[in-house]
Design a protein around this motif. Structure first.
Motif, PDB file in Angstrom:
ATOM      1  N   THR A 375     -48.997  87.628  -8.783  1.00  0.00           N
ATOM      2  CA  THR A 375     -47.520  87.505  -9.456  1.00  0.00           C
ATOM      3  C   THR A 375     -47.614  89.219 -10.307  1.00  0.00           C
ATOM      4  O   THR A 375     -48.338  89.785  -9.904  1.00  0.00           O
ATOM      5  N   GLU A 376     -46.014  89.251 -10.145  1.00  0.00           N
ATOM      6  CA  GLU A 376     -45.844  90.380 -10.495  1.00  0.00           C
ATOM      7  C   GLU A 376     -46.586  90.723 -11.957  1.00  0.00           C
ATOM      8  O   GLU A 376     -46.664  89.879 -13.031  1.00  0.00           O
ATOM      9  N   ALA A 377     -46.874  91.932 -12.549  1.00  0.00           N
ATOM     10  CA  ALA A 377     -47.554  92.285 -13.084  1.00  0.00           C
ATOM     11  C   ALA A 377     -46.431  92.394 -14.292  1.00  0.00           C
ATOM     12  O   ALA A 377     -45.865  93.435 -14.119  1.00  0.00           O
ATOM     13  N   ASP A 378     -47.618  92.404 -15.792  1.00  0.00           N
ATOM     14  CA  ASP A 378     -46.071  93.451 -17.453  1.00  0.00           C
ATOM     15  C   ASP A 378     -47.094  93.730 -17.449  1.00  0.00           C
ATOM     16  O   ASP A 378     -48.181  93.874 -17.673  1.00  0.00           O
ATOM     17  N   VAL A 379     -46.366  95.449 -17.688  1.00  0.00           N
ATOM     18  CA  VAL A 379     -46.555  96.749 -17.407  1.00  0.00           C
ATOM     19  C   VAL A 379     -45.973  96.969 -18.315  1.00  0.00           C
ATOM     20  O   VAL A 379     -44.287  96.919 -18.860  1.00  0.00           O
ATOM     21  N   GLU A 395     -33.516  96.175 -18.909  1.00  0.00           N
ATOM     22  CA  GLU A 395     -32.804  95.397 -17.503  1.00  0.00           C
ATOM     23  C   GLU A 395     -33.707  95.574 -16.341  1.00  0.00           C
ATOM     24  O   GLU A 395     -33.782  94.445 -15.386  1.00  0.00           O
ATOM     25  N   PHE A 396     -34.724  97.066 -16.016  1.00  0.00           N
ATOM     26  CA  PHE A 396     -34.930  96.576 -15.110  1.00  0.00           C
ATOM     27  C   PHE A 396     -36.071  98.166 -15.699  1.00  0.00           C
ATOM     28  O   PHE A 396     -36.132  98.642 -15.626  1.00  0.00           O
ATOM     29  N   LYS A 397     -37.504  97.379 -14.953  1.00  0.00           N
ATOM     30  CA  LYS A 397     -38.459  97.715 -15.705  1.00  0.00           C
ATOM     31  C   LYS A 397     -39.140  98.420 -14.526  1.00  0.00           C
ATOM     32  O   LYS A 397     -40.308  99.159 -14.031  1.00  0.00           O
ATOM     33  N   GLY A 398     -38.426  98.954 -13.384  1.00  0.00           N
ATOM     34  CA  GLY A 398     -39.447  99.594 -12.176  1.00  0.00           C
ATOM     35  C   GLY A 398     -39.890  98.998 -11.167  1.00  0.00           C
ATOM     36  O   GLY A 398     -40.122  97.324 -11.119  1.00  0.00           O
ATOM     37  N   ARG A 399     -40.767  99.510 -10.256  1.00  0.00           N
ATOM     38  CA  ARG A 399     -42.263  99.355  -9.305  1.00  0.00           C
ATOM     39  C   ARG A 399     -43.287  99.399  -9.638  1.00  0.00           C
ATOM     40  O   ARG A 399     -43.800  98.464  -8.774  1.00  0.00           O
ATOM     41  N   ASP A 400     -43.721  99.052 -10.742  1.00  0.00           N
ATOM     42  CA  ASP A 400     -44.822  99.486 -11.200  1.00  0.00           C
ATOM     43  C   ASP A 400     -45.838  98.005 -11.131  1.00  0.00           C
ATOM     44  O   ASP A 400     -47.223  97.722 -11.163  1.00  0.00           O
ATOM     45  N   GLY A 401     -44.909  96.817 -11.931  1.00  0.00           N
ATOM     46  CA  GLY A 401     -45.627  95.725 -11.477  1.00  0.00           C
ATOM     47  C   GLY A 401     -45.768  94.917 -10.434  1.00  0.00           C
ATOM     48  O   GLY A 401     -46.755  94.044 -10.334  1.00  0.00           O
ATOM     49  N   CYS A 402     -45.508  95.756  -9.360  1.00  0.00           N
ATOM     50  CA  CYS A 402     -45.746  95.371  -7.827  1.00  0.00           C
ATOM     51  C   CYS A 402     -46.890  96.269  -8.390  1.00  0.00           C
ATOM     52  O   CYS A 402     -47.415  95.897  -6.315  1.00  0.00           O
ATOM     53  N   ARG A 403     -46.817  97.330  -8.563  1.00  0.00           N
ATOM     54  CA  ARG A 403     -47.713  98.232  -7.479  1.00  0.00           C
ATOM     55  C   ARG A 403     -49.558  98.310  -8.451  1.00  0.00           C
ATOM     56  O   ARG A 403     -50.563  99.476  -8.354  1.00  0.00           O
ATOM     57  N   THR A 404     -49.728  97.051  -9.287  1.00  0.00           N
ATOM     58  CA  THR A 404     -50.873  97.588 -10.229  1.00  0.00           C
ATOM     59  C   THR A 404     -51.984  97.573  -9.399  1.00  0.00           C
ATOM     60  O   THR A 404     -52.076  97.114  -7.902  1.00  0.00           O
ATOM     61  N   PRO A 405     -52.942  97.688  -9.375  1.00  0.00           N
ATOM     62  CA  PRO A 405     -54.334  97.473  -8.881  1.00  0.00           C
ATOM     63  C   PRO A 405     -54.772  96.166  -7.801  1.00  0.00           C
ATOM     64  O   PRO A 405     -54.830  95.229  -8.715  1.00  0.00           O
ATOM     65  N   ILE A 406     -55.074  96.334  -6.953  1.00  0.00           N
ATOM     66  CA  ILE A 406     -56.173  95.639  -5.946  1.00  0.00           C
ATOM     67  C   ILE A 406     -57.660  95.333  -6.721  1.00  0.00           C
ATOM     68  O   ILE A 406     -58.251  95.408  -7.337  1.00  0.00           O
ATOM     69  N   TRP A 422     -54.943 103.819 -12.899  1.00  0.00           N
ATOM     70  CA  TRP A 422     -53.506 104.497 -13.402  1.00  0.00           C
ATOM     71  C   TRP A 422     -52.433 103.966 -13.861  1.00  0.00           C
ATOM     72  O   TRP A 422     -51.678 104.170 -14.283  1.00  0.00           O
ATOM     73  N   LEU A 423     -52.912 102.599 -13.182  1.00  0.00           N
ATOM     74  CA  LEU A 423     -53.021 101.315 -13.893  1.00  0.00           C
ATOM     75  C   LEU A 423     -52.829 100.180 -13.969  1.00  0.00           C
ATOM     76  O   LEU A 423     -53.705  99.968 -14.354  1.00  0.00           O
ATOM     77  N   PRO A 424     -52.703  99.036 -14.994  1.00  0.00           N
ATOM     78  CA  PRO A 424     -53.170  98.345 -15.516  1.00  0.00           C
ATOM     79  C   PRO A 424     -54.438  96.867 -14.356  1.00  0.00           C
ATOM     80  O   PRO A 424     -52.636  97.310 -13.696  1.00  0.00           O
ATOM     81  N   ALA A 426     -54.156  93.632 -13.655  1.00  0.00           N
ATOM     82  CA  ALA A 426     -53.403  92.628 -14.267  1.00  0.00           C
ATOM     83  C   ALA A 426     -54.671  91.087 -14.713  1.00  0.00           C
ATOM     84  O   ALA A 426     -54.661  91.248 -13.996  1.00  0.00           O
ATOM     85  N   PRO A 427     -54.899  90.810 -16.066  1.00  0.00           N
ATOM     86  CA  PRO A 427     -55.996  89.782 -16.000  1.00  0.00           C
ATOM     87  C   PRO A 427     -55.133  88.745 -15.346  1.00  0.00           C
ATOM     88  O   PRO A 427     -56.830  88.419 -14.343  1.00  0.00           O
ATOM     89  N   GLU A 428     -54.022  88.494 -14.775  1.00  0.00           N
ATOM     90  CA  GLU A 428     -54.365  87.068 -13.996  1.00  0.00           C
ATOM     91  C   GLU A 428     -54.761  87.461 -12.549  1.00  0.00           C
ATOM     92  O   GLU A 428     -55.086  86.741 -11.869  1.00  0.00           O
ATOM     93  N   HIS A 429     -54.620  88.484 -11.959  1.00  0.00           N
ATOM     94  CA  HIS A 429     -55.700  88.806 -11.046  1.00  0.00           C
ATOM     95  C   HIS A 429     -56.384  88.664 -11.025  1.00  0.00           C
ATOM     96  O   HIS A 429     -57.008  88.780  -9.848  1.00  0.00           O
ATOM     97  N   ILE A 430     -57.674  89.319 -12.181  1.00  0.00           N
ATOM     98  CA  ILE A 430     -59.141  89.509 -11.882  1.00  0.00           C
ATOM     99  C   ILE A 430     -59.116  88.171 -12.263  1.00  0.00           C
ATOM    100  O   ILE A 430     -60.207  88.095 -11.263  1.00  0.00           O
ATOM    101  N   ALA A 431     -58.274  86.922 -12.933  1.00  0.00           N
ATOM    102  CA  ALA A 431     -59.093  85.426 -12.248  1.00  0.00           C
ATOM    103  C   ALA A 431     -59.215  85.169 -11.223  1.00  0.00           C
ATOM    104  O   ALA A 431     -59.199  84.376 -10.448  1.00  0.00           O
ATOM    105  N   ALA A 432     -58.216  85.829 -10.210  1.00  0.00           N
ATOM    106  CA  ALA A 432     -57.691  85.492  -9.056  1.00  0.00           C
ATOM    107  C   ALA A 432     -58.094  86.789  -7.689  1.00  0.00           C
ATOM    108  O   ALA A 432     -57.322  86.631  -6.691  1.00  0.00           O
ATOM    109  N   ALA A 433     -59.747  87.269  -8.312  1.00  0.00           N
ATOM    110  CA  ALA A 433     -59.561  87.951  -8.139  1.00  0.00           C
ATOM    111  C   ALA A 433     -60.403  88.329  -5.790  1.00  0.00           C
ATOM    112  O   ALA A 433     -60.397  86.695  -5.877  1.00  0.00           O
ATOM    113  N   ALA A 434     -60.472  88.664  -5.142  1.00  0.00           N
ATOM    114  CA  ALA A 434     -60.732  88.409  -3.232  1.00  0.00           C
ATOM    115  C   ALA A 434     -62.321  87.540  -4.192  1.00  0.00           C
ATOM    116  O   ALA A 434     -61.963  86.901  -2.912  1.00  0.00           O
TER     117      ALA A 434
END
Length: 539
Positions: A375-379, A395-406, A422-424, A426-434
């Motif tokens: 999902t989109e990360a909250d930066v 209002e627009f938070k940019g593109r970092d939320g889709c660019r956080t590390p895998i 360089w970007l955090p 996302a904890p929810e991504h770590i829980a769903a890691a590859a």
């Protein structure tokens, strides 16, 4: 699929985009690199894709994270070396993968030697390589053109006492493609990479190459463009008929195609325009320009069956022999799981979106992490890196939320880096890691591998014509027809509630065993659970 035998193998292929800064860091500096991509090529190959598109890794001041190039023929030390790239190419080819690089031709970084020389004076060898213009009598810019990233697209330069054009950041001056030497310089730079074994090129902002030489101001937009830019950005208030999508670009793309054909390489163009489908059709028709193109039309917040059907049908109606690439996620758009799935998307939704994307007529382009249903990360603002986001926050938070590390593992930083990313991550991504999904047969990753393999076994889905059925929202219903093969029907429920659909070819419809999407048919009536799908042979 036999890539060796089919001259149009790319029509049957799947593209996988890698954003190198965020894929895998091997030296602990917090930024992904080329060796990191090389290290994960087996993972990509196991996914079943064909082409790996790598976002820019060339020398750059990184104000726009590589989309501001200062040397087109070298690797930025942040990402590695030319030797690292050669090793990446060699390993990819050994795995049957093709490598596509990202070419940013419309503009450079202001540090590029071409611009350094151009801005010195009005009469040097490269004085006309960029778009320069005198001010109006009152000192204002020559017209009303706007930058995609906000504000005027003209910047005053005290050296030449002129304005220069920048369609993006102030630090990204636009090249003057009307100058034949500029075109040739870019073709020479591309040849450098093709000779190193590159198999294809993705052209960034490919309809921005040329501008209207008369510098006429753009009129107001009759219909505001909210597909290419956020609705808080005034860029969408103009009809962009003079600052991009100029007719001269067609001849340049034809020259580009001649070079690509010399090496058997393919090209895909990014098109952001007021009428993107028309430009896509123009740039892919005739077999002598781009092989395929994609737009932002499926990268919007609109997720309706009508919208998806309209994009495919409109493109099909405008061009008979051109080809589209359908992308629902990339490094410029909020992740599709959040953009279309809402605040709490289900795993079933991610599987549905992928199955739908792989069933449309065109070459699918997948974005790293979508195969993991990230999902989109909250930066938070204090960690935002994207200049686009900083300008239009909150209002627009940019593109970092889709660019956080895998997140590769459940280790610190998701196994992405031993240093500070360089970007955090996302904890929810770590829980769903590859690594977590690798061990789960019901995971999104496992489904993606099965779905991609299944699509490859169904020539109707890779080469067949497409016809849509009238269906009530949120049902998307289509048929893929291929001579010599039984037609395949695909029904998708884009909604969060159960839905049904009466098949026009009811009697004898036969369900196809698919990779695991729930859906049943009884007496011609398809019953779909929330985010379910059904595949079957037509009678």
């Amino acid at each position: 699929m036999s890539k060796a035998l089919s001259p149009t193998w790319w029509r049957e292929a799947i593209i996988y985009q890698v954003y190198p800064r965020s894929y895998l860091d091997t030296n602990g500096d917090g930024v992904g690199d080329l060796p990191g991509i090389t290290d994960r090529l087996e993972y990509i190959a196991k996914l079943g894709v064909d082409i790996v598109w790598i976002s820019p890794f060339f020398k750059s001041p990184m104000r726009d994270f590589g989309y501001d190039v200062s040397d087109y023929c070298d690797v930025d030390p942040l990402f590695g070396t030319l030797d690292d790239f050669d090793k990446l190419i060699a390993k990819a080819h050994s795995l049957g993968l093709k490598i596509m690089i990202d070419q940013v031709m419309s503009h450079t970084a202001e540090e590029h030697p071409w611009f350094v020389e151009s801005r010195k004076s009005r009469d040097n060898a490269k004085s006309d390589w960029y778009v320069w213009a005198d001010p109006l009598p009152d000192g204002n810019p020559p017209n009303n053109w706007l930058s995609v990233f906000g504000g005027s697209s003209w910047q005053w330069d005290s050296r030449r006492k002129q304005y220069y054009l920048h369609n993006f950041l102030v630090s990204q001056p636009d090249l003057n493609f009307h100058h034949p030497e500029v075109q040739q310089a870019h073709l020479d730079c591309l040849r450098f990479w093709l000779e190193r074994g590159v198999d294809g090129v993705r052209l960034d902002a490919c309809n921005f190459h040329f501008h209207d030489r008369s510098l006429q101001s753009n009129p107001p937009a009759l219909v505001r463009d909210t597909a290419t830019v956020s609705d808080v950005n005034p860029y969408g208030m103009q009809a962009h008929i003079h600052d991009k999508s100029q007719p001269e670009n067609v001849a340049f793309l034809e020259r580009l195609r001649v070079l690509l054909d010399e090496f058997g390489a393919v090209a895909i163009g990014e098109v952001g325009a007021d009428d993107s489908l028309a430009v896509m059709a123009e740039y892919t028709a005739g077999g002598n320009k781009l092989h395929m193109a994609y737009s932002f039309n499926l990268l919007t917040a609109v997720c309706t069956a009508k919208h998806i059907r309209t994009q495919v049908e409109d493109f099909k109606a405008r061009v008979k022999d051109g080809w589209a690439s359908w992308s629902v996620g990339n490094h410029d758009a909020q992740r599709v799981m959040t953009r279309w799935g809402g605040a709490h998307p289900t795993p079933a939704f991610g599987k549905l979106v992928l199955a739908m994307q792989l069933s449309l007529k065109g070459t699918p382009c997948l974005y790293q992490g979508d195969e993991l249903a990230f999902t989109e990360a909250d930066v938070p603002y204090e960690l935002i890196q994207d200049p686009y986001g900083k300008t239009f926050w909150p209002e627009f938070k940019g593109r970092d939320g889709c660019r956080t590390p895998i997140a590769w593992t459940e280790a610190a930083n998701g196994g992405f880096s031993s240093g500070q990313p360089w970007l955090p991550v996302a904890p929810e991504h770590i829980a769903a890691a590859a690594s977590v999904q690798e061990a789960d047969v019901d995971s999104m990753l496992s489904f993606a591998r099965r779905m991609i393999a299944w699509r490859r076994s169904m020539p109707q889905l890779t080469r067949g014509e497409i016809v849509f059925f009238d269906a009530p929202e949120p049902v998307l219903a289509l048929r893929r027809d291929l001579e010599g093969e039984r037609s395949v029907i695909a029904i998708f429920n884009l909604g969060a509630q159960p839905a049904g659909f009466a098949l026009p070819e009811a009697a004898g419809a036969e369900k196809l065993e698919n990779p695991g999407l729930p859906g049943e048919v009884v007496d011609g009536q398809v019953s779909l659970p929330p985010h379910g799908a059904w595949f079957g042979y037509a009678r």
